[in-house]
Design a protein around this motif. Structure first.
Motif, PDB file in Angstrom:
ATOM      1  N   ASP A 243       0.840  -1.211   0.000  1.00 24.13           N
ATOM      2  CA  ASP A 243       0.000   0.000   0.000  1.00 24.13           C
ATOM      3  C   ASP A 243       0.873   1.260   0.000  1.00 24.13           C
ATOM      4  N   GLY A 244       1.966   1.210  -0.736  1.00 21.43           N
ATOM      5  CA  GLY A 244       2.843   2.380  -0.848  1.00 21.43           C
ATOM      6  C   GLY A 244       3.749   2.601   0.344  1.00 21.43           C
ATOM      7  N   LYS A 245       3.654   1.735   1.358  1.00 20.33           N
ATOM      8  CA  LYS A 245       4.431   1.876   2.591  1.00 20.33           C
ATOM      9  C   LYS A 245       5.629   0.927   2.541  1.00 20.33           C
ATOM     10  N   LEU A 246       6.797   1.390   3.047  1.00 22.41           N
ATOM     11  CA  LEU A 246       7.987   0.521   3.094  1.00 22.41           C
ATOM     12  C   LEU A 246       7.950  -0.271   4.396  1.00 22.41           C
ATOM     13  N   ILE A 247       7.870  -1.589   4.292  1.00 25.80           N
ATOM     14  CA  ILE A 247       7.834  -2.411   5.515  1.00 25.80           C
ATOM     15  C   ILE A 247       8.977  -3.423   5.500  1.00 25.80           C
ATOM     16  N   THR A 248       9.503  -3.714   6.683  1.00 24.39           N
ATOM     17  CA  THR A 248      10.632  -4.647   6.795  1.00 24.39           C
ATOM     18  C   THR A 248      10.585  -5.319   8.164  1.00 24.39           C
ATOM     19  N   PRO A 249      11.069  -6.569   8.261  1.00 22.76           N
ATOM     20  CA  PRO A 249      11.073  -7.220   9.575  1.00 22.76           C
ATOM     21  C   PRO A 249      11.923  -6.424  10.574  1.00 22.76           C
ATOM     22  N   THR A 263      19.707   2.717   6.385  1.00 22.02           N
ATOM     23  CA  THR A 263      19.823   3.890   5.510  1.00 22.02           C
ATOM     24  C   THR A 263      18.552   4.064   4.671  1.00 22.02           C
ATOM     25  N   LEU A 264      18.048   2.959   4.111  1.00 23.83           N
ATOM     26  CA  LEU A 264      16.855   3.038   3.260  1.00 23.83           C
ATOM     27  C   LEU A 264      15.628   3.460   4.072  1.00 23.83           C
ATOM     28  N   LEU A 265      15.540   2.984   5.318  1.00 22.87           N
ATOM     29  CA  LEU A 265      14.416   3.397   6.165  1.00 22.87           C
ATOM     30  C   LEU A 265      14.453   4.909   6.380  1.00 22.87           C
ATOM     31  N   GLN A 266      15.655   5.433   6.658  1.00 23.36           N
ATOM     32  CA  GLN A 266      15.771   6.883   6.878  1.00 23.36           C
ATOM     33  C   GLN A 266      15.500   7.665   5.596  1.00 23.36           C
ATOM     34  N   LEU A 267      16.013   7.159   4.472  1.00 24.79           N
ATOM     35  CA  LEU A 267      15.790   7.846   3.193  1.00 24.79           C
ATOM     36  C   LEU A 267      14.312   7.832   2.815  1.00 24.79           C
ATOM     37  N   ALA A 268      13.656   6.687   3.053  1.00 22.00           N
ATOM     38  CA  ALA A 268      12.234   6.576   2.708  1.00 22.00           C
ATOM     39  C   ALA A 268      11.433   7.632   3.462  1.00 22.00           C
ATOM     40  N   LYS A 269      11.734   7.777   4.771  1.00 22.19           N
ATOM     41  CA  LYS A 269      11.034   8.788   5.570  1.00 22.19           C
ATOM     42  C   LYS A 269      11.283  10.175   4.980  1.00 22.19           C
ATOM     43  N   SER A 270      12.547  10.446   4.599  1.00 17.46           N
ATOM     44  CA  SER A 270      12.865  11.787   4.085  1.00 17.46           C
ATOM     45  C   SER A 270      12.204  12.030   2.730  1.00 17.46           C
ATOM     46  N   LEU A 271      11.890  10.955   1.994  1.00 18.37           N
ATOM     47  CA  LEU A 271      11.194  11.109   0.709  1.00 18.37           C
ATOM     48  C   LEU A 271       9.675  11.133   0.888  1.00 18.37           C
ATOM     49  N   GLY A 292      -2.764  -7.354  -5.040  1.00 19.42           N
ATOM     50  CA  GLY A 292      -2.187  -6.154  -5.646  1.00 19.42           C
ATOM     51  C   GLY A 292      -1.719  -5.116  -4.640  1.00 19.42           C
ATOM     52  N   SER A 293      -1.875  -5.396  -3.323  1.00 19.45           N
ATOM     53  CA  SER A 293      -1.435  -4.401  -2.335  1.00 19.45           C
ATOM     54  C   SER A 293       0.082  -4.445  -2.132  1.00 19.45           C
ATOM     55  N   VAL A 294       0.681  -5.616  -2.333  1.00 15.14           N
ATOM     56  CA  VAL A 294       2.147  -5.711  -2.246  1.00 15.14           C
ATOM     57  C   VAL A 294       2.707  -5.563  -3.653  1.00 15.14           C
ATOM     58  N   THR A 295       3.477  -4.489  -3.868  1.00 14.09           N
ATOM     59  CA  THR A 295       3.921  -4.174  -5.224  1.00 14.09           C
ATOM     60  C   THR A 295       5.409  -4.395  -5.442  1.00 14.09           C
ATOM     61  N   GLU A 296       6.189  -4.446  -4.333  1.00 10.28           N
ATOM     62  CA  GLU A 296       7.634  -4.630  -4.486  1.00 10.28           C
ATOM     63  C   GLU A 296       8.165  -5.488  -3.347  1.00 10.28           C
ATOM     64  N   VAL A 297       9.103  -6.355  -3.687  1.00 10.68           N
ATOM     65  CA  VAL A 297       9.856  -7.118  -2.693  1.00 10.68           C
ATOM     66  C   VAL A 297      11.309  -7.030  -3.126  1.00 10.68           C
ATOM     67  N   PHE A 298      12.184  -6.616  -2.213  1.00 13.27           N
ATOM     68  CA  PHE A 298      13.584  -6.497  -2.620  1.00 13.27           C
ATOM     69  C   PHE A 298      14.551  -6.761  -1.478  1.00 13.27           C
ATOM     70  N   GLY A 299      15.738  -7.208  -1.864  1.00 15.45           N
ATOM     71  CA  GLY A 299      16.828  -7.380  -0.910  1.00 15.45           C
ATOM     72  C   GLY A 299      17.576  -6.072  -0.785  1.00 15.45           C
ATOM     73  N   GLN A 327       9.808   4.802 -11.258  1.00 14.83           N
ATOM     74  CA  GLN A 327       8.946   5.362 -10.209  1.00 14.83           C
ATOM     75  C   GLN A 327       8.809   4.423  -9.017  1.00 14.83           C
ATOM     76  N   SER A 328       9.245   3.179  -9.155  1.00 11.09           N
ATOM     77  CA  SER A 328       9.127   2.233  -8.044  1.00 11.09           C
ATOM     78  C   SER A 328       9.841   2.787  -6.822  1.00 11.09           C
ATOM     79  N   VAL A 329       9.314   2.426  -5.654  1.00 13.83           N
ATOM     80  CA  VAL A 329       9.926   2.914  -4.410  1.00 13.83           C
ATOM     81  C   VAL A 329      11.388   2.466  -4.339  1.00 13.83           C
ATOM     82  N   SER A 330      11.649   1.206  -4.692  1.00 17.96           N
ATOM     83  CA  SER A 330      13.028   0.708  -4.606  1.00 17.96           C
ATOM     84  C   SER A 330      13.951   1.471  -5.547  1.00 17.96           C
ATOM     85  N   SER A 331      13.467   1.869  -6.724  1.00 18.40           N
ATOM     86  CA  SER A 331      14.307   2.639  -7.659  1.00 18.40           C
ATOM     87  C   SER A 331      14.600   4.024  -7.103  1.00 18.40           C
TER      88      SER A 331
END
Ligand SMILES: *Cc1c(COP(=O)(O)O)cnc(C)c1O
Length: 355
Positions: A243-249, A263-271, A292-299, A327-331
């Motif tokens: 749902d457009g939110k970055l989630i991680t264990p 770093t990505l968690l901090q950058l995501a917040k700043s974006l 369709g709610s989960v749109t990206e999975v990445f290492g 436009q993907s969040v990971s990109s």
């Protein structure tokens, strides 16, 4: 003793091998710079570090680390900016994590003057080896192993700390297909999953090979108790966009505290993205991909920054993810991080360390 005042005994290589190195054609981890650092801790006392021409080291067959695995490492990168200055990215975080790994493996603590000072000194001497250009970097590998010559099982009294450096180029890959692992485990609560110790990687090879035989590139590790919650992916942390939110264990004794993850968690917040660190079940992600709610999975890790997955294999079925775009969040996160660590944009976080 500070990084400025610590003496290194330096023996320069008679001739540089850099002309043999082709920056257009870098194969990861197979070419090493002209020099390396060696520091011995003898009965708890660190000796003057040596910087030597890169080369082989002799070892005794009874070397304790070869038998019982007291061996840890770090993986970091140095970059060159437009002005040919050499930059490290958050090196103090790697230094702190190294000593956390050392403590868990009952090994000597390495002084900052040797770890950070040694990286700086080596990078000054071998600065010509830091490749320029987008996606190029110098991979830095600090490591330490038990150096007692003794076959009894006990913490070694002596340790050898070393740093070697290897040019790294663009990581070409098509998004991999990854398998949810529900039989083998990477780490168990109370174990050594949060330490960057050599044995963790040895233990992961067999399940990874089985997955490769089934057509998957790598594994998505689940928790050791129920095989219900995601932990990591191969040797990277794992992140999801739901749902457009970055989630991680959330990190624990079974999940390595990745610096890229943080770093990505901090950058995501700043974006302007919302972020969540919490338990994430396989069920939540599989049904999210289907709805369709989960749109990206990445290492996420130092080597590739982010590695988006094309599909997730679970219980014999493959669940395909939408294609990644700019436009993907990971990109967006990858670009933001690369721009900071290569000095392209101003670092407002205090992450970049100029050598
Ligand atoms: C090194 C490593 C990571 C990533 O850590 P970074 O600090 O981001 O490079 C994640 N998981 C495991 C198991 C690792 O060894």
């Amino acid at each position: 003793m500070t990084a400025e005042t610590l003496n290194f005994n330096i023996t320069y290589a008679a001739a540089s091998r850099i002309s043999e190195f082709d920056p257009q054609n870098i194969s990861f981890g197979s070419v090493f710079t002209d020099h390396m650092l060696v520091a011995d801790c003898i009965n708890g006392v660190w000796q003057t570090p040596e910087i030597l021409p890169y080369g082989e080291i002799a070892y005794n067959p009874a070397l304790a680390s070869l038998h019982y695995g007291q061996s840890i490492f770090e993986g970091m990168k140095a970059f060159k900016n437009e002005n040919d200055e050499v930059l490290m990215f958050r090196p103090l975080e790697n230094f702190k994590r190294f000593n956390i790994s050392a403590e868990r493996m009952c090994m000597a603590q390495v002084p900052e003057e040797i770890f950070i000072g040694g990286l700086e000194e080596l990078l000054r001497i071998d600065a010509a080896w830091v490749p320029k250009g987008e996606d190029n970097s110098l991979y830095l590998r600090p490591f330490m192993f038990a150096s007692d010559v003794y076959l009894g099982v006990r913490p070694s009294l002596n340790y050898r700390f070393m740093i070697i450096m290897s040019p790294a180029g663009k990581y070409y890959s098509t998004p991999p297909k990854v398998k949810v692992e529900t039989e083998f485990i990477r780490a168990a609560p109370g174990g050594v999953g949060s330490a960057k110790c050599a044995g963790n990687y040895a233990a992961s090879l067999y399940p990874a090979k089985l997955a490769q035989d089934q057509g998957y590139t790598q594994l998505l590790w689940t928790d050791a108790i129920e095989h219900k919650y995601f932990e990591e992916s191969g040797t990277m942390n794992v992140m999801f966009v739901k749902d457009g939110k970055l989630i991680t264990p959330n990190t624990s004794s079974t999940i390595l505290k990745g610096i890229t993850r943080d770093t990505l968690l901090q950058l995501a917040k700043s974006l302007g993205f919302e972020t969540e660190e919490r338990k994430i079940s396989v069920e939540e992600i599989i049904s999210g991909i289907q709805s369709g709610s989960v749109t990206e999975v990445f290492g996420a890790g130092t080597a590739v920054v982010v590695s988006p997955f094309a599909a997730i294999g679970f219980e014999g079925n493959d669940y395909a993810l939408p294609e990644i775009t700019e436009q993907s969040v990971s990109s967006q996160l990858k670009k933001a991080l690369n721009d900071i660590r290569t000095g392209k944009v101003e670092d407002t976080f205090g992450w970049v360390w100029k050598v």
